[in-house]
Every structure is written in structure tokens, then in C-alpha cells.
Motif scaffolding. Structure first.
Motif, PDB file in Angstrom:
ATOM      1  N   VAL B 123     -14.832 -15.756  -2.615  1.00 16.99           N
ATOM      2  CA  VAL B 123     -14.130 -15.219  -3.750  1.00 16.99           C
ATOM      3  C   VAL B 123     -12.720 -14.695  -3.758  1.00 16.99           C
ATOM      4  O   VAL B 123     -12.473 -14.022  -2.743  1.00 16.99           O
ATOM      5  CB  VAL B 123     -14.988 -13.888  -4.295  1.00 16.99           C
ATOM      6  N   PRO B 124     -11.951 -15.329  -4.406  1.00 18.36           N
ATOM      7  CA  PRO B 124     -10.496 -15.255  -4.532  1.00 18.36           C
ATOM      8  C   PRO B 124      -9.964 -13.834  -4.464  1.00 18.36           C
ATOM      9  O   PRO B 124     -10.483 -12.951  -4.950  1.00 18.36           O
ATOM     10  CB  PRO B 124      -9.999 -16.170  -5.757  1.00 18.36           C
ATOM     11  N   PHE B 125      -8.762 -13.641  -3.756  1.00 22.08           N
ATOM     12  CA  PHE B 125      -8.059 -12.365  -3.575  1.00 22.08           C
ATOM     13  C   PHE B 125      -6.634 -12.963  -3.533  1.00 22.08           C
ATOM     14  O   PHE B 125      -6.284 -13.971  -2.866  1.00 22.08           O
ATOM     15  CB  PHE B 125      -8.605 -11.494  -2.329  1.00 22.08           C
ATOM     16  N   VAL B 180     -13.981  -6.069  11.677  1.00 21.08           N
ATOM     17  CA  VAL B 180     -14.991  -6.511  10.847  1.00 21.08           C
ATOM     18  C   VAL B 180     -15.239  -5.692   9.503  1.00 21.08           C
ATOM     19  O   VAL B 180     -15.508  -4.580   9.433  1.00 21.08           O
ATOM     20  CB  VAL B 180     -16.320  -6.572  11.686  1.00 21.08           C
ATOM     21  N   VAL B 181     -15.044  -6.469   8.448  1.00 16.77           N
ATOM     22  CA  VAL B 181     -15.029  -5.778   7.287  1.00 16.77           C
ATOM     23  C   VAL B 181     -16.316  -6.413   6.311  1.00 16.77           C
ATOM     24  O   VAL B 181     -16.197  -7.651   5.983  1.00 16.77           O
ATOM     25  CB  VAL B 181     -13.597  -6.283   6.423  1.00 16.77           C
ATOM     26  N   ASP B 182     -17.293  -5.556   6.084  1.00 18.32           N
ATOM     27  CA  ASP B 182     -18.619  -6.097   5.408  1.00 18.32           C
ATOM     28  C   ASP B 182     -18.359  -5.413   4.263  1.00 18.32           C
ATOM     29  O   ASP B 182     -18.364  -4.294   3.823  1.00 18.32           O
ATOM     30  CB  ASP B 182     -19.690  -5.532   6.143  1.00 18.32           C
ATOM     31  N   ILE B 183     -18.666  -6.506   2.859  1.00 12.04           N
ATOM     32  CA  ILE B 183     -18.808  -5.857   1.442  1.00 12.04           C
ATOM     33  C   ILE B 183     -20.135  -4.988   1.350  1.00 12.04           C
ATOM     34  O   ILE B 183     -19.975  -3.890   0.595  1.00 12.04           O
ATOM     35  CB  ILE B 183     -18.774  -7.162   0.656  1.00 12.04           C
ATOM     36  N   GLY B 223     -18.974  -1.385   3.248  1.00 18.39           N
ATOM     37  CA  GLY B 223     -18.573  -1.090   1.779  1.00 18.39           C
ATOM     38  C   GLY B 223     -17.101  -1.467   1.789  1.00 18.39           C
ATOM     39  O   GLY B 223     -16.550  -0.387   1.023  1.00 18.39           O
ATOM     40  N   HIS B 224     -16.728  -2.425   2.528  1.00 17.38           N
ATOM     41  CA  HIS B 224     -15.110  -2.536   2.266  1.00 17.38           C
ATOM     42  C   HIS B 224     -14.814  -4.074   2.046  1.00 17.38           C
ATOM     43  O   HIS B 224     -15.677  -4.903   2.251  1.00 17.38           O
ATOM     44  CB  HIS B 224     -14.250  -2.212   3.527  1.00 17.38           C
ATOM     45  N   GLY B 225     -13.979  -4.493   1.269  1.00 19.80           N
ATOM     46  CA  GLY B 225     -13.443  -5.680   1.117  1.00 19.80           C
ATOM     47  C   GLY B 225     -11.870  -5.921   1.239  1.00 19.80           C
ATOM     48  O   GLY B 225     -11.123  -5.060   1.428  1.00 19.80           O
ATOM     49  N   VAL B 226     -11.600  -7.423   1.201  1.00 19.10           N
ATOM     50  CA  VAL B 226     -10.143  -7.726   1.555  1.00 19.10           C
ATOM     51  C   VAL B 226      -9.326  -7.441   0.097  1.00 19.10           C
ATOM     52  O   VAL B 226      -9.921  -7.913  -1.012  1.00 19.10           O
ATOM     53  CB  VAL B 226     -10.059  -9.343   1.887  1.00 19.10           C
ATOM     54  N   ARG B 227      -8.379  -6.477   0.312  1.00 21.72           N
ATOM     55  CA  ARG B 227      -7.542  -6.510  -1.095  1.00 21.72           C
ATOM     56  C   ARG B 227      -6.529  -7.468  -1.235  1.00 21.72           C
ATOM     57  O   ARG B 227      -6.370  -8.208  -2.120  1.00 21.72           O
ATOM     58  CB  ARG B 227      -6.667  -5.113  -1.145  1.00 21.72           C
ATOM     59  N   ARG B 228      -5.761  -7.891  -0.179  1.00 24.61           N
ATOM     60  CA  ARG B 228      -4.832  -9.179  -0.227  1.00 24.61           C
ATOM     61  C   ARG B 228      -4.466  -9.325   1.151  1.00 24.61           C
ATOM     62  O   ARG B 228      -4.597  -8.755   2.265  1.00 24.61           O
ATOM     63  CB  ARG B 228      -3.641  -8.627  -1.055  1.00 24.61           C
ATOM     64  N   VAL B 229      -3.786 -10.579   1.368  1.00 27.20           N
ATOM     65  CA  VAL B 229      -3.182 -10.898   2.594  1.00 27.20           C
ATOM     66  C   VAL B 229      -1.664 -10.998   2.438  1.00 27.20           C
ATOM     67  O   VAL B 229      -1.039 -11.567   1.500  1.00 27.20           O
ATOM     68  CB  VAL B 229      -3.748 -12.533   3.018  1.00 27.20           C
ATOM     69  N   GLU B 230      -1.177 -10.525   3.453  1.00 29.94           N
ATOM     70  CA  GLU B 230       0.446 -10.625   3.500  1.00 29.94           C
ATOM     71  C   GLU B 230       1.017 -11.594   4.485  1.00 29.94           C
ATOM     72  O   GLU B 230       0.288 -11.763   5.372  1.00 29.94           O
ATOM     73  CB  GLU B 230       1.109  -9.079   3.410  1.00 29.94           C
ATOM     74  N   GLY B 231       2.104 -12.084   4.135  1.00 31.67           N
ATOM     75  CA  GLY B 231       2.503 -13.015   4.962  1.00 31.67           C
ATOM     76  C   GLY B 231       3.359 -14.059   4.162  1.00 31.67           C
ATOM     77  O   GLY B 231       3.843 -13.946   2.882  1.00 31.67           O
ATOM     78  N   GLY B 232       3.692 -15.331   4.790  1.00 32.19           N
ATOM     79  CA  GLY B 232       4.445 -16.504   3.971  1.00 32.19           C
ATOM     80  C   GLY B 232       3.804 -17.715   4.213  1.00 32.19           C
ATOM     81  O   GLY B 232       2.552 -17.937   3.740  1.00 32.19           O
ATOM     82  N   ALA B 233       4.143 -18.515   5.196  1.00 38.63           N
ATOM     83  CA  ALA B 233       3.745 -19.738   5.710  1.00 38.63           C
ATOM     84  C   ALA B 233       2.470 -19.407   6.358  1.00 38.63           C
ATOM     85  O   ALA B 233       1.980 -20.479   6.793  1.00 38.63           O
ATOM     86  CB  ALA B 233       4.807 -20.558   6.351  1.00 38.63           C
ATOM     87  N   ALA B 234       2.183 -18.284   6.755  1.00 38.68           N
ATOM     88  CA  ALA B 234       0.963 -18.150   7.773  1.00 38.68           C
ATOM     89  C   ALA B 234       0.936 -16.334   7.660  1.00 38.68           C
ATOM     90  O   ALA B 234       1.526 -15.756   7.248  1.00 38.68           O
ATOM     91  CB  ALA B 234       1.385 -18.276   9.078  1.00 38.68           C
ATOM     92  N   VAL B 235      -0.435 -15.989   8.030  1.00 37.69           N
ATOM     93  CA  VAL B 235      -0.927 -14.748   7.714  1.00 37.69           C
ATOM     94  C   VAL B 235      -0.356 -13.663   8.575  1.00 37.69           C
ATOM     95  O   VAL B 235      -0.190 -14.268   9.888  1.00 37.69           O
ATOM     96  CB  VAL B 235      -2.568 -14.664   8.137  1.00 37.69           C
ATOM     97  N   ALA B 236       0.317 -12.686   8.345  1.00 34.90           N
ATOM     98  CA  ALA B 236       0.864 -11.542   9.058  1.00 34.90           C
ATOM     99  C   ALA B 236       0.083 -10.205   8.793  1.00 34.90           C
ATOM    100  O   ALA B 236      -0.133  -9.774   9.940  1.00 34.90           O
ATOM    101  CB  ALA B 236       2.208 -11.248   8.452  1.00 34.90           C
ATOM    102  N   ARG B 237      -0.632  -9.955   7.901  1.00 31.83           N
ATOM    103  CA  ARG B 237      -1.174  -8.771   7.872  1.00 31.83           C
ATOM    104  C   ARG B 237      -2.382  -8.842   6.812  1.00 31.83           C
ATOM    105  O   ARG B 237      -2.440  -9.656   5.792  1.00 31.83           O
ATOM    106  CB  ARG B 237      -0.476  -7.638   7.221  1.00 31.83           C
ATOM    107  N   VAL B 238      -3.579  -8.141   7.119  1.00 27.23           N
ATOM    108  CA  VAL B 238      -4.884  -8.050   6.063  1.00 27.23           C
ATOM    109  C   VAL B 238      -5.090  -6.889   5.609  1.00 27.23           C
ATOM    110  O   VAL B 238      -4.933  -5.782   6.587  1.00 27.23           O
ATOM    111  CB  VAL B 238      -6.096  -8.695   6.830  1.00 27.23           C
ATOM    112  N   LEU B 262      -7.180 -14.650   8.959  1.00 24.08           N
ATOM    113  CA  LEU B 262      -8.431 -13.972   8.423  1.00 24.08           C
ATOM    114  C   LEU B 262      -9.464 -14.983   8.247  1.00 24.08           C
ATOM    115  O   LEU B 262      -9.332 -16.059   7.685  1.00 24.08           O
ATOM    116  CB  LEU B 262      -8.063 -13.678   6.867  1.00 24.08           C
ATOM    117  N   ILE B 263     -10.833 -14.399   8.591  1.00 28.43           N
ATOM    118  CA  ILE B 263     -11.978 -15.484   8.413  1.00 28.43           C
ATOM    119  C   ILE B 263     -12.767 -14.816   7.558  1.00 28.43           C
ATOM    120  O   ILE B 263     -13.159 -13.585   7.503  1.00 28.43           O
ATOM    121  CB  ILE B 263     -12.817 -15.589   9.708  1.00 28.43           C
ATOM    122  N   VAL B 264     -13.095 -15.390   6.383  1.00 28.96           N
ATOM    123  CA  VAL B 264     -13.776 -14.807   5.100  1.00 28.96           C
ATOM    124  C   VAL B 264     -14.483 -15.836   4.489  1.00 28.96           C
ATOM    125  O   VAL B 264     -14.241 -16.757   4.492  1.00 28.96           O
ATOM    126  CB  VAL B 264     -12.603 -14.171   4.297  1.00 28.96           C
ATOM    127  N   GLY B 265     -15.838 -15.044   4.154  1.00 25.34           N
ATOM    128  CA  GLY B 265     -16.745 -16.107   3.241  1.00 25.34           C
ATOM    129  C   GLY B 265     -17.654 -14.999   2.455  1.00 25.34           C
ATOM    130  O   GLY B 265     -18.237 -13.960   2.928  1.00 25.34           O
TER     131      GLY B 265
END
Ligand code: FAD
Ligand code: FES
Lengths: 92, 470
Positions: B123-125, B180-183, B223-238, B262-265
Motif C-alpha cells: 500500500v503506497p506511502f 520491525v514495524v507491524d501494522i 500497531g505502527h506503519g510507515v509514514r514516509r521514506v526520506e532520501g533521494g536516489a536511495a533510502v536514508a531514513r524511515v 526498507l523492506i515492506v509488504g
């Protein structure tokens, strides 16, 4: 993303990446081999030009579509072979 | 071009479902062909090691090796490394066109078994298209088949059993897992415990995964989810934050994790391209992964001779996939008693598989909370706001939306976004998923370099119907 192999890589063969010589393990998935060489960025999206890399590693998403010997290939489904000319720049 | 090779049964997909079906029917004397685009049988869960990786030597590898050996020993014709790009109905059954390492092959049979498995839903973020963000399913492929840890310091997020599998796999491989972040709230797992405990062997495995992660001291946020990923041409922060029981963002402090990946599904959706392409009847079943083919007690779809088993007939997991393959294999070989016995074992495994499917089902509230400027269709960079605008401009059906926005017209053919886009449309229109419908299946099933396919055609091969008498 600095990926790491859990095993000794298979014998390496000569390829070119954007014209520059490189050695990649033969038979490894090209997407995985590129990732282990530090190529996280594979292409830019055609409409907005945002950076993209392999995403599903199983042939579904098409994010790893790059030019190999002038033909668009899904890198995650393409095994590394000797002499491949891999183009990351310019693929979109 | 030569005439299609004749068989009694063609099986598409050599995962637990397809390979078991093919071996069972072949051992019982049927002429069977089984096709898979992977270089070896085993499917997703039992994917064979490749490219110099000897494998992890675990239970999954042993099960996969046993199935591969059984298939080799059987008389089934294996077309591995063959992508199926076209499936059509003929007067006598079905014709399947594949493209393999040595070029195109055509097959034909009165019975076609679709065992094509599942795709992962993400699910997109904001930031999900950044290089360094990969699927949980992708990580299982890298860990079990390629022998690769996809980063130095990783956040693992999402929901369902794959979350635990990947987190534990990374820890065992010595990777640094930032969190580990579980919805799902912890209560969601507890509520399903009775059903899970009905399968002690599998429950014990789940527990050992969780223990491995806990022992490594990895922060576990439920009970947590990814709000956004920060970085540019590669991931820097989740950046992660609390979500409510339905998966939508809730009030509460955000937490930031430095990471290079970030590994997410968010669960699995049925790979129904083949049954959709053939225009078999489908129904919407959120628990079982979305639009699934309607099948009868013998796995037959609304089209005679077309069968669907495994995750391709609705998400039910490996145990059910193997059993459905066995039941259908016996059925197609005319061995009623054995087929009946396998179906009985499927009934016994149902509570566990439903409990797992529940954790992997789409959460409508999570989808409806996608921010307007977030890209939903990765191929064509179509945002949520553009989808909403198309609905406001009059699109009421999913196929119309495609023409308004190009959403689903890209090279992935909607595999990555179909579920999300259909849910967003239903939300905007205040209607059901059934009313919005699903994308019509179109050939080719898989992108194939045109030259390689066309090269094999001659004009004599193009079927020209006999002209009607004047
Ligand atoms: C990436 C991934 C990882 C998973 N890991 C686990 C796990 O670790 N543990 C677990 O219990 N469950 C796991 N699951 C769930 C698991 O998929 C199922 O429980 C089980 O594998 C289903 O078996 P199946 O035979 O129905 O489908 P699959 O195992 O998915 O097999 C389907 C096969 O069809 C082939 N195929 C599809 N379309 C085509 C085409 N057009 N041409 C040629 N071939 C095609 C695919 O290559 C694949 O080999 C995973 C699912 C995914 C998607
Ligand atoms: S990474 Fe998705 S198709 Fe290759």
C-alpha cells in the motif's frame, strides 16, 4: 543500500556497465548482482523521471527493466552471462 | 512453426500447488506438461537456490528438493524458464504459448490448470518508489534463493506472516535490523491464536521466528506503519507512526530510523491474470486476496476444462496449495477416492489458513488514508489526486479510469496497483468493489521481446476460419 552475499560468489565474468568494464558472478540474477555492486538506482520513471530500483525481484513490477545488449530485459529474471552490455543510464 | 505439442493436462505454475498436481496426475498415467518462468520448480515458498548460493539447508529447502525430485521422477514434461505469454481457448481445449531459453513453444490440452500463485500488495506511502525500498516477498527471494542481505541497516515493515519470516531471516543472516514495524496490534495475533494453535507445527515455527527477533534485541513496534521514506536516489531514513486497528494513521509520536533500506509488504493478492484473460467468472473476496476465480468442488472454473488451485484460486498458503494440487491431480486422473481424501485434509487445514489470510488481507482504511500527492501507479506515476480527479470527471468503472489516467496501462499491467486503485475508486464513489469491477485481462500475459516471438511465426500458421458458405 549496501547488499551483502551470504556465500562465496560464483566465478565472475566480464561485462560492461554503461560502457565501463565490470566483473559479475555468472548465473546470478542480474538485479541481485547489480545490487551487490552498489547499483541500487537502475533507472528513472518515464513520466516524472524519479529514481527507481528493483522492487519485487520476482518478475512482477517491471521496475528493473534495463537495456541488456540493446534489448529491454527484466534484470531480476536475467542471469548474468559473459559479455553482457548493461545500460543503466538512458534506460527509462 | 510446428503444431502445438498435445497433452492431456497443461499446468501453469510449478509451485507447491502446480508441481504437486502435475506429479500426481503424471504418476497416475496422464500426459502432463508443467510450465514455470522460474529456472526450477518450487514456487515462492520453496524457491530453489541459484547463482552459486548453496541454500540455507532449512526445512523449506528440503521440502522444495523433495518436490523437485518427485517431478523429475514423474513422466511430466517440465518447461522451466518458460514464460507463458498467451493462453487461448480452442475448439478442443486450451492453447498455451511460452517463450523459453531456446525460443517459443506451443502446447495444447483439453484441461488447463492455473496454479500461478500470488503477488505482493504494497500500500503506497510517500517515498515508496525510492530505490532501496523493496517488498517483503522480494526479501524472501533474496534471502532464500539468492543468498543476499539487501542492505547494511534495514527497517522491516508491514503485516502478516512474511513480516516475521523476513525479520527472523535477516537476524539469522547477521544483518542489522533497525526496527520491525507491524501494522497489526498485538491483539490481532492473539485473536487468531486458537486457530493457529490448531496447527502446532506451523505455530511453533511462527513462535521461533518471533523469538529469534526478540532475542536479537530488535525494537518491535506493533500497531505502527510507515509514514514516509526520506532520501533521494536511495533510502536514508524511515519515519514510522502509530496506526489504528484498521491500519489508518493515528495520533501519536513519529519515530525516525536511519536505514539504507526498507523492506515492506501488506499481504498477498491472487495472480488471476490467466483466468481473467480467458474471461472466467470471478468474485471479490477480501479475505482471500481480492478478485478470485469462482470454482466448484472439483476446482473447475466457470469454463469447462479450466481449473484453478493454490494461491491462484485465493490466498490460502502452502499447506492448502499442496493439498489442492494433490486433490486435483487425482481428480483429473479419475481417481475419486484419493481426490476425496485430499479434499478432506483441506477441510482440516482451513481454520489455520483463514487465520493467516486474515492477517494478510487488504485493510480498506489504510488504502483510503493514502495522501493526495502519493504515487499509486508506479509505472505511469499516477497519484491519488489524479485518480480522484478522474472519478470526479466521471469515471465509474475501473476500465474507464485506465483511459482517463493511464493507471494500469504500464508494463506491470496493474499487478502492483490494481487492488489499491480499485479500493480508492470504490471509496470515492461510495460504492462496492464489485460495482467498480476489475481490469479486463489482456495479452500478452508477460512482456516478451516482440522479435523473439514474431521470429517464429509464418503466415501459414495464422488460423484463418473457413469462410461461411455464400
Ligand atoms: C515472494 C513470496 C514469498 C513467499 N514466502 C513464503 C514463505 O516463506 N512461507 C510461506 O508459508 N508462504 C510464503 N508465501 C506464500 C506462498 O506463496 C504460498 O503459500 C505458496 O507458495 C503458494 O503456492 P502456489 O503453488 O499456489 O503458488 P506459487 O508458489 O506462487 O507458485 C506459482 C508459480 O507460477 C509461476 N508463474 C506465474 N505466472 C506465470 C507465467 N505467466 N508464466 C510462467 N510461470 C508463471 C511462478 O513463477 C511460480 O513459480 C510467499 C509468497 C510470495 C509471493
Ligand atoms: S524487480 Fe520487479 S520485475 Fe524485476
Amino acid at each position: 543500500m549496501s547488499a551483502r552475499r551470504l556465500h562465496a560468489a560464483s566465478p565472475r565474468v566480464a561485462v560492461t556497465i554503461d560502457g565501463a568494464p565490470a566483473m559479475l558472478p555468472v548465473g546470478e540474477s542480474l538485479a541481485t548482482a547489480l545490487l551487490c555492486e552498489g547499483h541500487v538506482l537502475l533507472r528513472h520513471s518515464p513520466r516524472d523521471g524519479t529514481p527507481r530500483g528493483a522492487f519485487c525481484f520476482m518478475g512482477a513490477c517491471q521496475e528493473c527493466a534495463i537495456l541488456v545488449d540493446g534489448i529491454v530485459r527484466q534484470a531480476c529474471l536475467t542471469p548474468v552471462a559473459a559479455g553482457m552490455a548493461i545500460a543503466l543510464k538512458g534506460a527509462s | 512453426m510446428t503444431a502445438p505439442l498435445p497433452f492431456d493436462i497443461i499446468v501453469l505454475g510449478a509451485g507447491p500447488a502446480g508441481a504437486t498436481c502435475a506429479a500426481t496426475a503424471a504418476e497416475a498415467g496422464r500426459r502432463v506438461a508443467v510450465v514455470d518462468e522460474q529456472p526450477q520448480a518450487g514456487g515462492q515458498v520453496w524457491r530453489a537456490p541459484m547463482g552459486g548460493f548453496p541454500g540455507k539447508g532449512d526445512a523449506d529447502q528440503a521440502s522444495g528438493d523433495a518436490l523437485r525430485q518427485r517431478l523429475v521422477t514423474s513422466s511430466a514434461t517440465r518447461l522451466l524458464g518458460h514464460r507463458v505469454w498467451s493462453v487461448v481457448r480452442t475448439e478442443t481445449g486450451y492453447r498455451v504459448d511460452t517463450l523459453g531459453p531456446d525460443g517459443p513453444t506451443a502446447l495444447e490440452a483439453p484441461s488447463l490448470v492455473v496454479a500461478t500463485g500470488a503477488h505482493e500488495r504494497v500500500v503506497p506511502f510517500p517515498g515508496w518508489t525510492m530505490p532501496g525500498v523493496i517488498g517483503l516477498a522480494a526479501a524472501t527471494v533474496l534471502l532464500k534463493s539468492h543468498g543476499v542481505v539487501p542492505g547494511r541497516r534495514l527497517v522491516v515493515a508491514g503485516c502478516g506472516p512474511l513480516l516475521a519470516v523476513v525479520a527472523a531471516g535477516l537476524v539469522k543472516a547477521g544483518a542489522e535490523v533497525a526496527a520491525v514495524v507491524d501494522i497489526a496490534p498485538r491483539s490481532a495475533w492473539l485473536a487468531r491464536l486458537p486457530a493457529i494453535l490448531g496447527q502446532p507445527r506451523l505455530a511453533a515455527r511462527g513462535l521461533s521466528w518471533a523469538l529469534a527477533v526478540a532475542k536479537a534485541g530488535v525494537p518491535m513496534l506493533s500497531g505502527h506503519g510507515v509514514r514516509r521514506v526520506e532520501g533521494g536516489a536511495a533510502v536514508a531514513r524511515v519515519v514510522v507512526g502509530p496506526v489504528d486497528a484498521e491500519g489508518a494513521p493515528a495520533d501519536g509520536p513519529e519515530r525516525v530510523f536511519e536505514a539504507d533500506g526498507l523492506i515492506v509488504g501488506h499481504g498477498l493478492t491472487t495472480a488471476s491474470e490467466v483466468t481473467r484473460l480467458l474471461r472466467a467468472e470471478h468474485r471479490f473476496d477480501r479475505l482471500r486476496g481480492g478478485w478470485i476465480p469462482v470454482i466448484d468442488g472439483a476446482f473447475q472454473t466457470s469454463l469447462a476444462g479450466l481449473y484453478a488451485i493454490g494461491d491462484g484460486a485465493g490466498i490460502r498458503g502452502q499447506a492448502m496449495a499442496s493439498l489442492s494440487g494433490e486433490a486435483l491431480g487425482w481428480h483429473l486422473a479419475g481417481r475419486r477416492a484419493e481426490a476425496e481424501a485430499a479434499r478432506g485434509r483441506m477441510a482440516a487445514a482451513t481454520p489455520f489458513s483463514d487465520a493467516m489470510a486474515g492477517l494478510m488481507a487488504e485493510r480498506p482504511a489504510q488504502v483510503r488514508a493514502i495522501a493526495p500527492d502519493t504515487v499509486v501507479c508506479r509505472c505511469e506515476d499516477v497519484t491519488r489526486a489524479e485518480i480522484d480527479a478522474a472519478v470526479a470527471a466521471g469515471a465509474t468503472q475501473i476500465d474507464q479510469l485506465k483511459h482517463f489516467t493511464r493507471c494500469g496501462m504500464g508494463p506491470c499491467q496493474g499487478r502492483s496497483c490494481a487492488d489499491t486503485v480499485q479500493e480508492l475508486m470504490a471509496a470515492r464513489l461510495g460504492t462496492t468493489r464489485e460495482a467498480v469491477g476489475q481490469w479486463t485481462g489482456r495479452p500478452p500475459l508477460r512482456p516478451v521481446p516482440l522479435g523473439e516471438v514474431i521470429g517464429a511465426f509464418s503466415y501459414d500458421d495464422i488460423p484463418i476460419p473457413t469462410p461461411a458458405p455464400l
